[in-house]
Design a protein around this motif. Sequence first.
Motif, PDB file in Angstrom:
ATOM      1  N   VAL A  51      -2.736  -3.010  -4.294  1.00 37.76           N
ATOM      2  CA  VAL A  51      -2.474  -2.803  -5.715  1.00 37.76           C
ATOM      3  C   VAL A  51      -3.787  -2.557  -6.442  1.00 37.76           C
ATOM      4  CG1 VAL A  51      -1.579  -3.856  -7.830  1.00 37.76           C
ATOM      5  CG2 VAL A  51      -0.380  -4.193  -5.649  1.00 37.76           C
ATOM      6  N   TRP A  52      -4.770  -3.417  -6.141  1.00 37.45           N
ATOM      7  CA  TRP A  52      -6.122  -3.279  -6.694  1.00 37.45           C
ATOM      8  C   TRP A  52      -7.053  -2.878  -5.567  1.00 37.45           C
ATOM      9  CZ3 TRP A  52      -5.214  -3.464 -11.629  1.00 37.45           C
ATOM     10  CH2 TRP A  52      -4.219  -4.331 -12.124  1.00 37.45           C
ATOM     11  N   ARG A  53      -7.792  -1.807  -5.732  1.00 34.24           N
ATOM     12  CA  ARG A  53      -8.728  -1.416  -4.682  1.00 34.24           C
ATOM     13  C   ARG A  53     -10.043  -2.183  -4.820  1.00 34.24           C
ATOM     14  NH1 ARG A  53      -9.618   4.734  -6.995  1.00 34.24           N
ATOM     15  NH2 ARG A  53     -11.533   4.341  -8.213  1.00 34.24           N
ATOM     16  N   THR A  54     -10.364  -2.663  -6.034  1.00 31.92           N
ATOM     17  CA  THR A  54     -11.586  -3.435  -6.257  1.00 31.92           C
ATOM     18  C   THR A  54     -11.339  -4.444  -7.371  1.00 31.92           C
ATOM     19  OG1 THR A  54     -12.943  -1.514  -5.669  1.00 31.92           O
ATOM     20  CG2 THR A  54     -14.053  -3.315  -6.792  1.00 31.92           C
ATOM     21  N   VAL A  55     -11.802  -5.663  -7.163  1.00 33.00           N
ATOM     22  CA  VAL A  55     -11.767  -6.687  -8.213  1.00 33.00           C
ATOM     23  C   VAL A  55     -13.141  -7.346  -8.281  1.00 33.00           C
ATOM     24  CG1 VAL A  55     -10.735  -8.817  -9.061  1.00 33.00           C
ATOM     25  CG2 VAL A  55      -9.308  -7.139  -7.859  1.00 33.00           C
ATOM     26  N   THR A  56     -13.714  -7.396  -9.478  1.00 31.31           N
ATOM     27  CA  THR A  56     -14.983  -8.064  -9.717  1.00 31.31           C
ATOM     28  C   THR A  56     -14.738  -9.221 -10.680  1.00 31.31           C
ATOM     29  OG1 THR A  56     -16.218  -6.001  -9.433  1.00 31.31           O
ATOM     30  CG2 THR A  56     -17.354  -7.810 -10.550  1.00 31.31           C
ATOM     31  N   ALA A  57     -15.251 -10.396 -10.342  1.00 31.21           N
ATOM     32  CA  ALA A  57     -15.044 -11.577 -11.177  1.00 31.21           C
ATOM     33  C   ALA A  57     -16.365 -12.309 -11.365  1.00 31.21           C
ATOM     34  CB  ALA A  57     -14.010 -12.513 -10.550  1.00 31.21           C
ATOM     35  N   THR A  58     -16.459 -13.062 -12.456  1.00 34.91           N
ATOM     36  CA  THR A  58     -17.614 -13.913 -12.698  1.00 34.91           C
ATOM     37  C   THR A  58     -17.202 -15.371 -12.554  1.00 34.91           C
ATOM     38  OG1 THR A  58     -17.221 -14.032 -15.089  1.00 34.91           O
ATOM     39  CG2 THR A  58     -18.617 -12.234 -14.290  1.00 34.91           C
ATOM     40  N   GLY A  59     -18.188 -16.247 -12.360  1.00 38.35           N
ATOM     41  CA  GLY A  59     -17.911 -17.667 -12.220  1.00 38.35           C
ATOM     42  C   GLY A  59     -19.172 -18.486 -12.347  1.00 38.35           C
ATOM     43  N   GLU A  60     -19.018 -19.796 -12.399  1.00 42.34           N
ATOM     44  CA  GLU A  60     -20.181 -20.674 -12.488  1.00 42.34           C
ATOM     45  C   GLU A  60     -21.074 -20.542 -11.263  1.00 42.34           C
ATOM     46  OE1 GLU A  60     -19.183 -24.692 -13.321  1.00 42.34           O
ATOM     47  OE2 GLU A  60     -18.205 -24.244 -15.232  1.00 42.34           O
ATOM     48  N   THR A  61     -20.462 -20.251 -10.133  1.00 39.71           N
ATOM     49  CA  THR A  61     -21.194 -19.974  -8.900  1.00 39.71           C
ATOM     50  C   THR A  61     -20.675 -18.664  -8.325  1.00 39.71           C
ATOM     51  OG1 THR A  61     -19.604 -21.108  -7.475  1.00 39.71           O
ATOM     52  CG2 THR A  61     -21.383 -22.450  -8.409  1.00 39.71           C
ATOM     53  N   CYS A  62     -21.400 -18.135  -7.371  1.00 37.78           N
ATOM     54  CA  CYS A  62     -20.919 -16.925  -6.697  1.00 37.78           C
ATOM     55  C   CYS A  62     -19.672 -17.245  -5.877  1.00 37.78           C
ATOM     56  CB  CYS A  62     -22.022 -16.364  -5.809  1.00 37.78           C
ATOM     57  SG  CYS A  62     -21.643 -14.730  -5.129  1.00 37.78           S
ATOM     58  N   SER A  63     -19.640 -18.420  -5.285  1.00 37.16           N
ATOM     59  CA  SER A  63     -18.471 -18.807  -4.491  1.00 37.16           C
ATOM     60  C   SER A  63     -17.219 -18.877  -5.343  1.00 37.16           C
ATOM     61  CB  SER A  63     -18.727 -20.163  -3.813  1.00 37.16           C
ATOM     62  OG  SER A  63     -19.778 -20.076  -2.878  1.00 37.16           O
ATOM     63  N   ALA A  64     -17.333 -19.422  -6.557  1.00 36.00           N
ATOM     64  CA  ALA A  64     -16.171 -19.492  -7.450  1.00 36.00           C
ATOM     65  C   ALA A  64     -15.722 -18.096  -7.852  1.00 36.00           C
ATOM     66  CB  ALA A  64     -16.517 -20.316  -8.690  1.00 36.00           C
ATOM     67  N   ALA A  65     -16.678 -17.227  -8.160  1.00 35.27           N
ATOM     68  CA  ALA A  65     -16.334 -15.849  -8.523  1.00 35.27           C
ATOM     69  C   ALA A  65     -15.648 -15.143  -7.364  1.00 35.27           C
ATOM     70  CB  ALA A  65     -17.597 -15.099  -8.939  1.00 35.27           C
ATOM     71  N   ASN A  66     -16.144 -15.371  -6.145  1.00 37.71           N
ATOM     72  CA  ASN A  66     -15.582 -14.717  -4.974  1.00 37.71           C
ATOM     73  C   ASN A  66     -14.172 -15.211  -4.669  1.00 37.71           C
ATOM     74  OD1 ASN A  66     -16.070 -13.110  -2.352  1.00 37.71           O
ATOM     75  ND2 ASN A  66     -15.464 -15.128  -1.619  1.00 37.71           N
ATOM     76  N   SER A  67     -13.912 -16.487  -4.872  1.00 38.29           N
ATOM     77  CA  SER A  67     -12.561 -17.005  -4.656  1.00 38.29           C
ATOM     78  C   SER A  67     -11.574 -16.288  -5.554  1.00 38.29           C
ATOM     79  CB  SER A  67     -12.524 -18.517  -4.922  1.00 38.29           C
ATOM     80  OG  SER A  67     -13.317 -19.214  -3.996  1.00 38.29           O
ATOM     81  N   ALA A  68     -11.974 -16.076  -6.816  1.00 40.01           N
ATOM     82  CA  ALA A  68     -11.091 -15.406  -7.772  1.00 40.01           C
ATOM     83  C   ALA A  68     -10.882 -13.941  -7.415  1.00 40.01           C
ATOM     84  CB  ALA A  68     -11.661 -15.537  -9.179  1.00 40.01           C
ATOM     85  N   SER A  69     -11.946 -13.251  -7.025  1.00 43.44           N
ATOM     86  CA  SER A  69     -11.805 -11.823  -6.736  1.00 43.44           C
ATOM     87  C   SER A  69     -10.981 -11.595  -5.467  1.00 43.44           C
ATOM     88  CB  SER A  69     -13.183 -11.157  -6.609  1.00 43.44           C
ATOM     89  OG  SER A  69     -13.920 -11.680  -5.518  1.00 43.44           O
ATOM     90  N   THR A  70     -11.183 -12.422  -4.435  1.00 45.27           N
ATOM     91  CA  THR A  70     -10.423 -12.261  -3.201  1.00 45.27           C
ATOM     92  C   THR A  70      -8.951 -12.607  -3.416  1.00 45.27           C
ATOM     93  OG1 THR A  70     -12.388 -12.783  -1.884  1.00 45.27           O
ATOM     94  CG2 THR A  70     -10.247 -12.978  -0.791  1.00 45.27           C
ATOM     95  N   ALA A  71      -8.688 -13.702  -4.107  1.00 49.32           N
ATOM     96  CA  ALA A  71      -7.299 -14.078  -4.390  1.00 49.32           C
ATOM     97  C   ALA A  71      -6.587 -12.990  -5.171  1.00 49.32           C
ATOM     98  CB  ALA A  71      -7.260 -15.403  -5.147  1.00 49.32           C
TER      99      ALA A  71
END
Length: 319
Positions: free
Chosen positions: A244-264
């Motif tokens: 559905v989404w070919r790319t998702v970019t997210a921000t977060g307090e840490t890179c790990s938090a941002a990555n969890s959101a973008s992958t999910a």
Amino acid sequence: MAASSVTFEALGTSVFLAVRDPDDLSPARGLADQVLADVDATCSRFRDDSDLSRVNAHPGRWVEVDPLLVSGVAVAVAAARATGGLVHPLLGRQLIELGYDRDFGALVEDDGSTVTETEPPDLGAWERIEADPAGALRIPDGTSLDLGATGKAWAADLVAAACDLHLRSSAIVSVGGDLRIARPDGTPWSVAISERPGAAADVLVGLDRGGLATSSTRVRRWTRTGSRHHHVLDPRTGRPAREVWRTVTATGETCSAANSASTASIVLGDEAPGWLAERGVTARLVATDGAVRTVGAWPAGTAGCPTGTTAGCAAGGTA
């Protein structure tokens, strides 16, 4: 003060490191080299001598490992908990069965092997991972550990943490497009976001703290028995997530938090914008047809770095 930067290869991807004070560049590079070498030696699914490979060779049994791997697994389990298992650390068998059985750079397109049809993975298996912080892990029988969904972001956080301790000025590190700011000083770093490594920036944003991560179905793709696959698996099916989404970019307090959101978000598909909004996550989603949707207070655009990564302009795309 003009920033100084360096780009190099590690963990099978491109790493970008920039510092405000040029005198910090050499020690920052040394810190990054050591951290990333340690992560590779302990956490790689593609090295027979890694601690992770030893754990995978003995599912259901306690295996002594470097505490660094225990830390990496703790981050992966936290990502699973935060996403209800949508970001899952026990999809190693499914990736291998789909043909992703070696470092991506060494993957052979359609090598004649078949894709094995298996039962969907146990969505809650991550809850049965056992860990001793002193240095031991046990994964459930019938599972295989893979930190690909969280590893690059966690590595960026580790490098940033080392820079926090040892540098005098602000720095930014990007590991395959997943980035984290160290020693934030209130001045934004310019981040170039693109959907493909080395491509012209699709958008430029200013980031003055925390992390940013991008998940994509466009880059790590391969063919088996005539079918195209990508590396973001839906743990509910064990197959590549519906695109559905070919790319998702997210921000977060840490890179790990941002990555969890973008992958999910890649896994969730149509449900992703609402899921992100409910959790207060700022994100930019690109649909398969190129349409762009943002959630939350997406950072304002910045000038400069229109065609790639330069000193002071970090790459926030994906690899």
